[in-house]
Design a protein around this motif. Structure first.
Motif, PDB file in Angstrom:
ATOM      1  N   PHE A  83       0.826  -1.204   0.000  1.00 44.69           N
ATOM      2  CA  PHE A  83       0.000   0.000   0.000  1.00 44.69           C
ATOM      3  C   PHE A  83       0.864   1.259   0.000  1.00 44.69           C
ATOM      4  CE2 PHE A  83      -2.343  -3.403   2.061  1.00 44.69           C
ATOM      5  CZ  PHE A  83      -3.582  -3.347   1.449  1.00 44.69           C
ATOM      6  N   GLN A  84       0.208   2.382  -0.303  1.00 46.79           N
ATOM      7  CA  GLN A  84       0.886   3.678  -0.269  1.00 46.79           C
ATOM      8  C   GLN A  84       1.390   3.978   1.147  1.00 46.79           C
ATOM      9  OE1 GLN A  84      -1.449   6.872  -1.891  1.00 46.79           O
ATOM     10  NE2 GLN A  84      -0.313   8.431  -0.801  1.00 46.79           N
ATOM     11  N   ALA A  85       0.499   3.823   2.138  1.00 45.86           N
ATOM     12  CA  ALA A  85       0.916   3.897   3.542  1.00 45.86           C
ATOM     13  C   ALA A  85       1.503   2.533   3.873  1.00 45.86           C
ATOM     14  CB  ALA A  85      -0.283   4.205   4.436  1.00 45.86           C
ATOM     15  N   TYR A  86       2.644   2.525   4.523  1.00 50.24           N
ATOM     16  CA  TYR A  86       3.393   1.282   4.683  1.00 50.24           C
ATOM     17  C   TYR A  86       2.588   0.196   5.398  1.00 50.24           C
ATOM     18  CZ  TYR A  86       6.652   5.146   4.144  1.00 50.24           C
ATOM     19  OH  TYR A  86       7.255   6.292   3.730  1.00 50.24           O
ATOM     20  N   ALA A  87       1.657   0.600   6.278  1.00 53.59           N
ATOM     21  CA  ALA A  87       0.755  -0.337   6.950  1.00 53.59           C
ATOM     22  C   ALA A  87       1.501  -1.430   7.711  1.00 53.59           C
ATOM     23  CB  ALA A  87      -0.210  -0.959   5.934  1.00 53.59           C
ATOM     24  N   GLN A 141      11.035   1.280   5.472  1.00 53.20           N
ATOM     25  CA  GLN A 141       9.718   0.751   5.835  1.00 53.20           C
ATOM     26  C   GLN A 141       8.999   0.187   4.603  1.00 53.20           C
ATOM     27  OE1 GLN A 141       7.185   2.927   8.667  1.00 53.20           O
ATOM     28  NE2 GLN A 141       8.880   4.385   8.905  1.00 53.20           N
ATOM     29  N   GLN A 142       9.136   0.856   3.462  1.00 56.32           N
ATOM     30  CA  GLN A 142       8.459   0.358   2.272  1.00 56.32           C
ATOM     31  C   GLN A 142       9.112  -0.921   1.768  1.00 56.32           C
ATOM     32  OE1 GLN A 142       5.616   0.113   1.233  1.00 56.32           O
ATOM     33  NE2 GLN A 142       5.180   2.100   0.303  1.00 56.32           N
ATOM     34  N   ARG A 143      10.410  -1.052   1.953  1.00 54.78           N
ATOM     35  CA  ARG A 143      11.083  -2.313   1.609  1.00 54.78           C
ATOM     36  C   ARG A 143      10.536  -3.460   2.466  1.00 54.78           C
ATOM     37  NH1 ARG A 143      15.363   1.348   1.055  1.00 54.78           N
ATOM     38  NH2 ARG A 143      16.512   1.178  -0.913  1.00 54.78           N
ATOM     39  N   VAL A 144      10.331  -3.173   3.752  1.00 57.60           N
ATOM     40  CA  VAL A 144       9.788  -4.192   4.656  1.00 57.60           C
ATOM     41  C   VAL A 144       8.365  -4.571   4.225  1.00 57.60           C
ATOM     42  CG1 VAL A 144       9.104  -4.708   7.047  1.00 57.60           C
ATOM     43  CG2 VAL A 144      11.250  -3.482   6.584  1.00 57.60           C
ATOM     44  N   ALA A 145       7.569  -3.577   3.844  1.00 59.69           N
ATOM     45  CA  ALA A 145       6.211  -3.850   3.370  1.00 59.69           C
ATOM     46  C   ALA A 145       6.247  -4.732   2.120  1.00 59.69           C
ATOM     47  CB  ALA A 145       5.485  -2.542   3.082  1.00 59.69           C
ATOM     48  N   LEU A 146       7.219  -4.480   1.244  1.00 63.61           N
ATOM     49  CA  LEU A 146       7.370  -5.296   0.043  1.00 63.61           C
ATOM     50  C   LEU A 146       7.752  -6.725   0.414  1.00 63.61           C
ATOM     51  CD1 LEU A 146       7.602  -5.557  -3.054  1.00 63.61           C
ATOM     52  CD2 LEU A 146       9.978  -4.769  -2.853  1.00 63.61           C
ATOM     53  N   ALA A 147       8.698  -6.874   1.350  1.00 63.86           N
ATOM     54  CA  ALA A 147       9.120  -8.214   1.777  1.00 63.86           C
ATOM     55  C   ALA A 147       7.963  -8.970   2.415  1.00 63.86           C
ATOM     56  CB  ALA A 147      10.281  -8.102   2.762  1.00 63.86           C
ATOM     57  N   ARG A 148       7.147  -8.272   3.211  1.00 63.54           N
ATOM     58  CA  ARG A 148       5.986  -8.921   3.840  1.00 63.54           C
ATOM     59  C   ARG A 148       5.005  -9.428   2.783  1.00 63.54           C
ATOM     60  NH1 ARG A 148       2.311  -5.321   7.690  1.00 63.54           N
ATOM     61  NH2 ARG A 148       1.889  -4.366   5.675  1.00 63.54           N
ATOM     62  N   ALA A 149       4.804  -8.640   1.716  1.00 64.45           N
ATOM     63  CA  ALA A 149       3.888  -9.054   0.651  1.00 64.45           C
ATOM     64  C   ALA A 149       4.427 -10.257  -0.116  1.00 64.45           C
ATOM     65  CB  ALA A 149       3.640  -7.880  -0.297  1.00 64.45           C
ATOM     66  N   LEU A 150       5.755 -10.330  -0.261  1.00 66.61           N
ATOM     67  CA  LEU A 150       6.370 -11.388  -1.062  1.00 66.61           C
ATOM     68  C   LEU A 150       6.632 -12.671  -0.278  1.00 66.61           C
ATOM     69  CD1 LEU A 150       8.979  -9.268  -3.053  1.00 66.61           C
ATOM     70  CD2 LEU A 150       6.937 -10.368  -4.003  1.00 66.61           C
ATOM     71  N   PRO A 162       3.167   2.820  -4.181  1.00 60.56           N
ATOM     72  CA  PRO A 162       4.006   2.543  -3.014  1.00 60.56           C
ATOM     73  C   PRO A 162       5.112   3.562  -2.772  1.00 60.56           C
ATOM     74  CG  PRO A 162       4.687   1.171  -4.849  1.00 60.56           C
ATOM     75  CD  PRO A 162       3.433   1.884  -5.288  1.00 60.56           C
ATOM     76  N   LEU A 163       5.377   4.434  -3.743  1.00 63.89           N
ATOM     77  CA  LEU A 163       6.511   5.349  -3.609  1.00 63.89           C
ATOM     78  C   LEU A 163       6.090   6.801  -3.387  1.00 63.89           C
ATOM     79  CD1 LEU A 163       8.644   3.920  -6.572  1.00 63.89           C
ATOM     80  CD2 LEU A 163       8.605   3.174  -4.180  1.00 63.89           C
ATOM     81  N   SER A 164       4.799   7.065  -3.376  1.00 60.14           N
ATOM     82  CA  SER A 164       4.338   8.457  -3.386  1.00 60.14           C
ATOM     83  C   SER A 164       4.656   9.217  -2.108  1.00 60.14           C
ATOM     84  CB  SER A 164       2.835   8.513  -3.667  1.00 60.14           C
ATOM     85  OG  SER A 164       2.123   7.799  -2.690  1.00 60.14           O
ATOM     86  N   ALA A 165       4.902   8.505  -0.998  1.00 58.46           N
ATOM     87  CA  ALA A 165       5.201   9.192   0.262  1.00 58.46           C
ATOM     88  C   ALA A 165       6.698   9.440   0.463  1.00 58.46           C
ATOM     89  CB  ALA A 165       4.651   8.375   1.432  1.00 58.46           C
ATOM     90  N   LEU A 166       7.498   9.058  -0.512  1.00 51.84           N
ATOM     91  CA  LEU A 166       8.958   9.155  -0.365  1.00 51.84           C
ATOM     92  C   LEU A 166       9.505  10.355  -1.122  1.00 51.84           C
ATOM     93  CD1 LEU A 166       9.708   5.367  -0.975  1.00 51.84           C
ATOM     94  CD2 LEU A 166       9.427   6.524   1.225  1.00 51.84           C
ATOM     95  N   ALA A 168      12.149  12.396  -3.661  1.00 50.57           N
ATOM     96  CA  ALA A 168      12.437  12.074  -5.065  1.00 50.57           C
ATOM     97  C   ALA A 168      13.615  11.108  -5.226  1.00 50.57           C
ATOM     98  CB  ALA A 168      12.707  13.368  -5.838  1.00 50.57           C
ATOM     99  N   LYS A 169      14.697  11.341  -4.502  1.00 48.68           N
ATOM    100  CA  LYS A 169      15.888  10.501  -4.677  1.00 48.68           C
ATOM    101  C   LYS A 169      15.622   9.070  -4.231  1.00 48.68           C
ATOM    102  CE  LYS A 169      20.875  10.503  -3.836  1.00 48.68           C
ATOM    103  NZ  LYS A 169      21.997  11.214  -3.190  1.00 48.68           N
ATOM    104  N   VAL A 170      14.920   8.918  -3.099  1.00 50.87           N
ATOM    105  CA  VAL A 170      14.600   7.582  -2.592  1.00 50.87           C
ATOM    106  C   VAL A 170      13.635   6.877  -3.542  1.00 50.87           C
ATOM    107  CG1 VAL A 170      13.549   6.297  -0.676  1.00 50.87           C
ATOM    108  CG2 VAL A 170      15.042   8.236  -0.209  1.00 50.87           C
ATOM    109  N   ARG A 171      12.703   7.625  -4.104  1.00 46.49           N
ATOM    110  CA  ARG A 171      11.731   7.042  -5.042  1.00 46.49           C
ATOM    111  C   ARG A 171      12.439   6.389  -6.215  1.00 46.49           C
ATOM    112  NH1 ARG A 171       6.326  10.609  -5.798  1.00 46.49           N
ATOM    113  NH2 ARG A 171       5.980   8.968  -7.309  1.00 46.49           N
ATOM    114  N   VAL A 172      13.388   7.109  -6.805  1.00 51.91           N
ATOM    115  CA  VAL A 172      14.089   6.577  -7.973  1.00 51.91           C
ATOM    116  C   VAL A 172      14.849   5.309  -7.609  1.00 51.91           C
ATOM    117  CG1 VAL A 172      15.921   7.027  -9.641  1.00 51.91           C
ATOM    118  CG2 VAL A 172      14.261   8.825  -9.104  1.00 51.91           C
ATOM    119  N   SER A 173      15.534   5.351  -6.480  1.00 53.08           N
ATOM    120  CA  SER A 173      16.307   4.187  -6.044  1.00 53.08           C
ATOM    121  C   SER A 173      15.410   2.984  -5.769  1.00 53.08           C
ATOM    122  CB  SER A 173      17.104   4.552  -4.784  1.00 53.08           C
ATOM    123  OG  SER A 173      17.729   3.408  -4.240  1.00 53.08           O
ATOM    124  N   LEU A 174      14.298   3.222  -5.067  1.00 51.29           N
ATOM    125  CA  LEU A 174      13.430   2.117  -4.663  1.00 51.29           C
ATOM    126  C   LEU A 174      12.657   1.544  -5.842  1.00 51.29           C
ATOM    127  CD1 LEU A 174      12.544   0.336  -2.414  1.00 51.29           C
ATOM    128  CD2 LEU A 174      10.926   2.083  -1.662  1.00 51.29           C
TER     129      LEU A 174
END
Length: 354
Positions: A83-87, A141-150, A162-166, A168-174
């Motif tokens: 999700f957009q919010a890491y939840a 936190q978003q990486r952890v959310a991704l790992a939980r989903a996978l 999933p990247l809208s709350a980050l 710009a630099k982190v968004r590109v990397s993630l």
């Protein structure tokens, strides 16, 4: 597509009298990365939620790996969602968050621990298992959310902005990491975004949505270079739109700001006197003549903006203005506002918008 992994067939969704998704159809291949791109309120997240099972379609059906899942609950679909919010659960450690779905599924603890370790390695946070979400950055936190989903090995991965709350630099990397992980796992993925650059950079195909409908489905190259509608052309990338009138339909000639262009084969049945909107990307335009360019217009430099490696120039053409980008050359000074100039381009790069 001979054997689609995900089939979305004639999906419609209404909330009371308001229809938010209209006759939506899409086939997604196994291992394909498809982005839903569009402005807020276009229906892209609603489609995603129907695939996940959080919303039930008003009509139509959803098939995953040959199985109709339209009426199944989310936990019966084997779908992972970010999700957009890491939840994340704030009272659970990173490892406990990643392993939550495994615990619910009843996986033996030794097997679950091994899977959690695999996931933490996959997201490059192997030493963070004992930390809590508040001790992590937004990107972590978003990486952890991704790992939980996978972790439960879902058939489908769904990502809702999933990247809208980050930043710009982190968004590109993630986003690059998400694409790399998706390719490594070969998991079929749908990614929802309103950011055109995101969609263009990581997708196999893009579904551009507007008003609850799919305006166009295609590869990033097709969506950018051959937009099917005026909305797609304006929404994806920077676009110059030239308003013209067909001056001689038989000869394929169009008049733009009292200047005439020859567009044989592009008028699509237009008649003399018809008004046309012609689209041209900034990178397709050059200042002055250029080999391969068979069309030109006379104008005047209206604005010059120095952007480092690129200089953005706006040229007035009587009733309209076009923007173009030129590379900065230290040996060549930029044009001067007020100078007369000629812009050139290939007529093949002009798009007739409908």
């Amino acid at each position: 597509m001979a054997d689609p992994f995900l089939q979305i067939e004639h999906i419609r969704k209404s909330f009371g009298p308001t229809t938010v998704v209209q006759d939506f159809n899409l086939d997604v291949g196994r291992g394909e990365f498809v982005s839903f791109l569009g402005p807020s309120g276009c229906g892209k997240t609603t489609v995603l939620r129907m695939v996940a099972g959080f919303e039930e379609p008003s009509s139509g059906r959803i098939v995953v790996a040959g199985k109709d899942v339209t009426r199944l609950k989310p936990n019966q679909r084997n779908v992972g969602m970010v999700f957009q919010a890491y939840a994340l659960f704030p009272n659970l450690t990173v490892a406990q968050n990643v392993g939550f779905g495994l615990k619910v599924a009843g996986m033996p603890k030794p097997d679950a621990d091994r899977r959690v370790a695999e996931m933490l390695n996959l997201i490059k946070l192997p030493e963070f298992g004992d930390r809590y979400p508040y001790q992590l950055s937004g990107g972590q936190q978003q990486r952890v959310a991704l790992a939980r989903a996978l972790a439960p090995k879902p058939k489908l991965l769904l990502l809702d902005e999933p990247l809208s709350a980050l930043d710009a630099k982190v968004r590109v990397s993630l986003r690059d990491e998400i694409r790399m992980i998706q390719k490594e796992l070969g998991i079929t993925t749908i990614f929802v975004t309103h950011d055109q650059e995101e969609a263009l950079s990581i997708s196999d195909r893009i579904v551009v949505m507007y008003g609850g409908k799919a305006e166009q489905v295609g590869t990033p190259f097709e969506i950018y270079n051959r937009p099917a509608t005026k909305f797609v052309a304006n929404f994806v990338g920077t676009l110059n739109v030239l308003e013209g009138v067909v001056s001689d339909a038989a000869a394929g000639k169009v008049r733009i700001s009292s200047q005439e262009l020859s567009l044989k084969g592009k008028l699509n049945g237009s008649k003399t006197g018809d008004q046309l909107s012609l689209a041209l990307r900034p990178e397709a335009i050059a200042l002055g003549p250029k080999p391969g360019h068979d069309a030109s217009l006379q104008g005047q430099i209206a604005d010059v903006h120095f952007l480092g490696s690129v200089i953005r120039v706006r040229v007035g053409l009587g009733s309209g203005i076009v923007s173009l980008d030129t590379f900065n050359n230290s040996a060549t000074p930029p044009p001067t506002v007020g100078d007369k100039t000629e812009i050139s381009f290939s007529s093949n790069d002009l798009l007739v918008l409908h």
